[in-house]
Enzyme design. Sequence first.
Site, short mmCIF file in Angstrom:
data_model
loop_
_atom_site.label_atom_id
_atom_site.label_comp_id
_atom_site.label_asym_id
_atom_site.label_seq_id
_atom_site.Cartn_x
_atom_site.Cartn_y
_atom_site.Cartn_z
N THR A 86 -2.46 7.87 4.67
CA THR A 86 -1.06 8.13 5.05
C THR A 86 -0.42 9.05 4.02
O THR A 86 -0.73 9.00 2.83
CB THR A 86 -0.25 6.82 5.15
OG1 THR A 86 1.15 7.13 5.10
CG2 THR A 86 -0.56 5.88 3.99
N SER B 127 4.92 0.66 -0.68
CA SER B 127 4.86 -0.68 -0.08
C SER B 127 3.45 -1.21 -0.29
O SER B 127 2.54 -0.45 -0.63
CB SER B 127 5.17 -0.63 1.42
OG SER B 127 4.04 -0.13 2.13
N TYR C 31 1.47 -2.06 1.94
CA TYR C 31 0.62 -1.35 2.91
C TYR C 31 0.21 0.01 2.36
O TYR C 31 -0.98 0.36 2.34
CB TYR C 31 1.37 -1.16 4.23
CG TYR C 31 0.91 0.04 4.99
CD1 TYR C 31 -0.35 0.06 5.59
CD2 TYR C 31 1.68 1.22 5.05
CE1 TYR C 31 -0.81 1.20 6.25
CE2 TYR C 31 1.23 2.34 5.70
CZ TYR C 31 -0.01 2.33 6.29
OH TYR C 31 -0.47 3.47 6.93
N HIS C 32 1.18 0.81 1.92
CA HIS C 32 0.84 2.13 1.40
C HIS C 32 -0.11 2.00 0.21
O HIS C 32 -1.04 2.80 0.04
CB HIS C 32 2.10 2.89 0.99
CG HIS C 32 2.96 3.30 2.15
ND1 HIS C 32 4.11 2.63 2.48
CD2 HIS C 32 2.83 4.29 3.07
CE1 HIS C 32 4.66 3.21 3.56
NE2 HIS C 32 3.90 4.22 3.93
N LYS D 145 -3.74 1.69 1.18
CA LYS D 145 -4.37 2.97 1.53
C LYS D 145 -4.79 3.73 0.27
O LYS D 145 -5.80 4.43 0.26
CB LYS D 145 -3.40 3.82 2.36
CG LYS D 145 -3.06 3.24 3.71
CD LYS D 145 -4.17 3.50 4.73
CE LYS D 145 -3.72 3.17 6.14
NZ LYS D 145 -4.74 3.44 7.16
#
Lengths: 418, 418
Positions: B144, B179, B181-182, B185
Site C-alpha cells: 500500500t 496504522s 494494518y499499514h 504491510k
Amino acid sequence: MKIAVLGGDGYCGWATALYLSKQGHTVAIVDNFIRRQWDHELGAQTLTPIAPLNERLKVWKKITGHSIDSYVGDITDYEFLCSVIKRFEPEAVIHFAEQRSAPYSMIDQRHAVFTQTNNVVGTLNLLFALREFQPDCHLIKLGTMGEYGTPNIDIEEGYITIEHNGRKDVLPFPKQPGSFYHLSKVHDSHNMMFACKAWNLRATDLNQGVVYGTVTDEVSLDDALINRFDYDEVFGTVLNRFCVEAVIGHPLTVYGTGGQQRGFLDIRDTVRCLELACLNPAAPGECRVYNQFTERFSILELAEIVQKASAKIGLHVEITHLPDPRVEAQEHYYNAKHSKLVDLGLQPHLLSDALLDSLLKVAVKYKDRVDESLIMPRVNWRQTHNDHSHTPQNGNGNGDKPARAAQPAVAGSQRRTR
Amino acid sequence: MKIAVLGGDGYCGWATALYLSKQGHTVAIVDNFIRRQWDHELGAQTLTPIAPLNERLKVWKKITGHSIDSYVGDITDYEFLCSVIKRFEPEAVIHFAEQRSAPYSMIDQRHAVFTQTNNVVGTLNLLFALREFQPDCHLIKLGTMGEYGTPNIDIEEGYITIEHNGRKDVLPFPKQPGSFYHLSKVHDSHNMMFACKAWNLRATDLNQGVVYGTVTDEVSLDDALINRFDYDEVFGTVLNRFCVEAVIGHPLTVYGTGGQQRGFLDIRDTVRCLELACLNPAAPGECRVYNQFTERFSILELAEIVQKASAKIGLHVEITHLPDPRVEAQEHYYNAKHSKLVDLGLQPHLLSDALLDSLLKVAVKYKDRVDESLIMPRVNWRQTHNDHSHTPQNGNGNGDKPARAAQPAVAGSQRRTR
C-alpha cells in the site's frame, strides 16, 4: 525506581536484573522460561550450570537483602501481561523477552513463523498494556545492530536526515535485516515508533551489538547466581564460542573470510546501558534509538585476538574458515555511530587481555561440560528447511547424540494448531 | 499463464481473477471467505448484493466458457498452502489475501494482533512454500502507498539513493506507516526483500493507492458476477463512501481539513496493473517495488468532485468536516513517483465525470440497501480499545442495530487460545 525486566531469566536479562537490584531499584522479573526449553529442543546447554530462577532469587535475597519479584508467564498472553503491569506498576519496562537467535529463526518455516509471531505479538501486547494501564512508563526495548545490515553509508542512531531532490526530512534509517529474527526486530521498531506517535508513549529502542562475557560483579557473588554462557551454533555469540573452542582444542570457526564487521560490547556495559536508559527516560511521544555497542571488530580480528590470548595461557589455537552459512556480505564498509549512550555517561569496558583471560578461565573451568557437536553450523540460510520433521544435521556425524527435533517449543497460548 | 489469485473472492481479487481469466490465463482462486465473515462481525454488508463464490464461478463458466478453480482454505495454514502450490503449480501468485482495513486493525489489541499475525504469517508461509515447491514462480504482492506515510521528500518506488557523509547507497525507502494494518504491510515488504535475496525468489511489491469503482467489463456481464462495493467506515474506501453518502443525502464525511493527499486509482487499472506485472516478471533474486496509482487528490478535492457530479444529476450534497479519527498529517507535502507501471504499458482511466456517473448510478440502484449507521467513524486511532468485550459505538445511537462485537473472526488455525 520500579523496573520490570521481561526475559529476566535469560543471558542479558539476568545480569541486568541483578545489576539494577544492586543499585537499589525495585526489580521484578517476568519470564516464561522458554529460553531453557529451547536448550532442551536443541539438545544444548549453557556451559555454566545455571540454577532455577526461584533458587537464584532466594540466594540473591540472602546475600544482598534485595528482593526481586518474579512473574511467571508469557507476554504473548495479553491478560497475563496486563495483570503484571497493573500489579507491579513499573516506571520502566526493559523488554528482553524475545526469541533472540538468528539461526533459530532460520531452521525452517515453523521457527521463522514462531520467531516473528512471538516477538511481534509480545511487543504489540506490551505497547497496548502500557497505553492502557501505565501510559507514563518508559519502555526500553532491546533491538539489534543487525536491523541495519551493512549499508555502504554511515549508520546513524535510528534516524537519518535525507536530502532528496532539493527537500529534506529526518526519517527512520533504512533497514536491511539479514534473518527472520533480525526482521522481527525491525517489525518491532516500526510498531514502537507508531505507538509512541499515536499514543504519546515513551520508548527507547536499544540496537545492541554482539554481547560477550558472562561475569558481572553481581553474578560472581555466588555459584547459584552464575549467568548463562552459550557456545552452541544456534544461541552462542561469537566471542564466547571462540573461547570455548580455544580451550577444547577446536579450531576457531570463522564463517567465510571473517571480514564481516560488527559492533561488540561487554555484558558489563549492557547492564550499565540499561540503567542509563532508565535514569534518562524518553519524553512522552518520543521513540529514540541508541546504538548500543562499544567497539567494532571483524570476525577474523576477533579470532586472532582469541588466538593470541590463548597462546599466553599455553593454548595453541588454529583458525578455520567455514563456508558462510549466512546470507551476508563478507567484505563491506561499516561505520556505525554509537555516541548517545556515551553522552549519557557510559564508560566502556573495552575488550582487553584481562577480560579475555577471565572468559577463557570460565571456559577452562567448565571444559568438561562442552558438547563439541554443538559448535559446527548446521542451520544454513540458503537451505532453510520446510520439512517439519527435519532434524538439523549433526555436525560430527556422531550417531549417539540426542535427536534435535526442529520443533518450536512454544507455550500454550502460542501453539498454532495445524 | 497459470496464475493463482490469493484472496480472489475479495474486492480487488475478484475483479482481477475475472480479468485475467478473460485474457486467457489459467486462473485459480484461493480464499477462506474471511472477508465475508468480517461483514458479519461488523454488522455491515456490501452495497451490492454479491453471490457466493461457487455461484459466481458457475456463471462465469457458463457465460465465458472459462473455468476458474477454487481452493478454499487459509494461507496461514502452511500445509494447506503447500498443497495448493504443489497441485496448481502457478507461474505467478497474486497475493491479495490479507486483512486490508486500517480502521479494523485499530479497533483494539486483538484486532491489531490479528491483523499483523494474519498478514505477516500468510506472506511468510507463501515465501517458504514458493521456495520449496515453485521457486521460479513470480510472487506479486499487494502493498500500500500508506507504507510510506507522508515524508517531506519525494516518494520513490520502493528504493532511494541516499548520499550521506560523502558515501552513497541505494536503500529501501524509509517507511512511516500510520496504522497497525499499514505496519503489517511494511513488515511483509521487509520479509519479501530478505527472502528474494536469500533464496533467489522473484517478487513484485505493488504499493497500491486507494481504489475506487466497482464496475469492470467482466463483472458487468451478469448480476451474479457483481463485485463488492464497501461504504462502511471500516472497509469502505473514501470515494465509494462519498458516492453512497451523496445518494442518501448524507453530508460527505471529510476527516479533518481534508488536506490529506493520497494516490488513487480506478479498479479497472488495478486489474490491468496486475496483468502487466504477471507479463513482465521480476528477475530471480529481485524484489522490485511499483507504486500503483494513477492520480493524486486531497480528500477535500475528492469531496468537491463528488459534490459537483452529484449536482449534475440533481442531488444537492453537503460536505462536513469531522474530527480526524486517524493519526495523520492533515496538511503535508506529497509527491510520490508512479511511472514504472506506465512504462510497462498502463493506460490510466483517470477519474472522469463518466466514471463518477457510473459510480453514483450504482449507488442509486442499491440505495435501499444502505445502512446509514455504518458511515460515521467510530474507530479512533488515539482511543483504540483494549477492552475485549468493547462494542464500537453506534454512530446514530440507534438501539435496534445488531451489536457489533469487536472480536476478530479468525479461522481455526489462527485462533489464539487465551
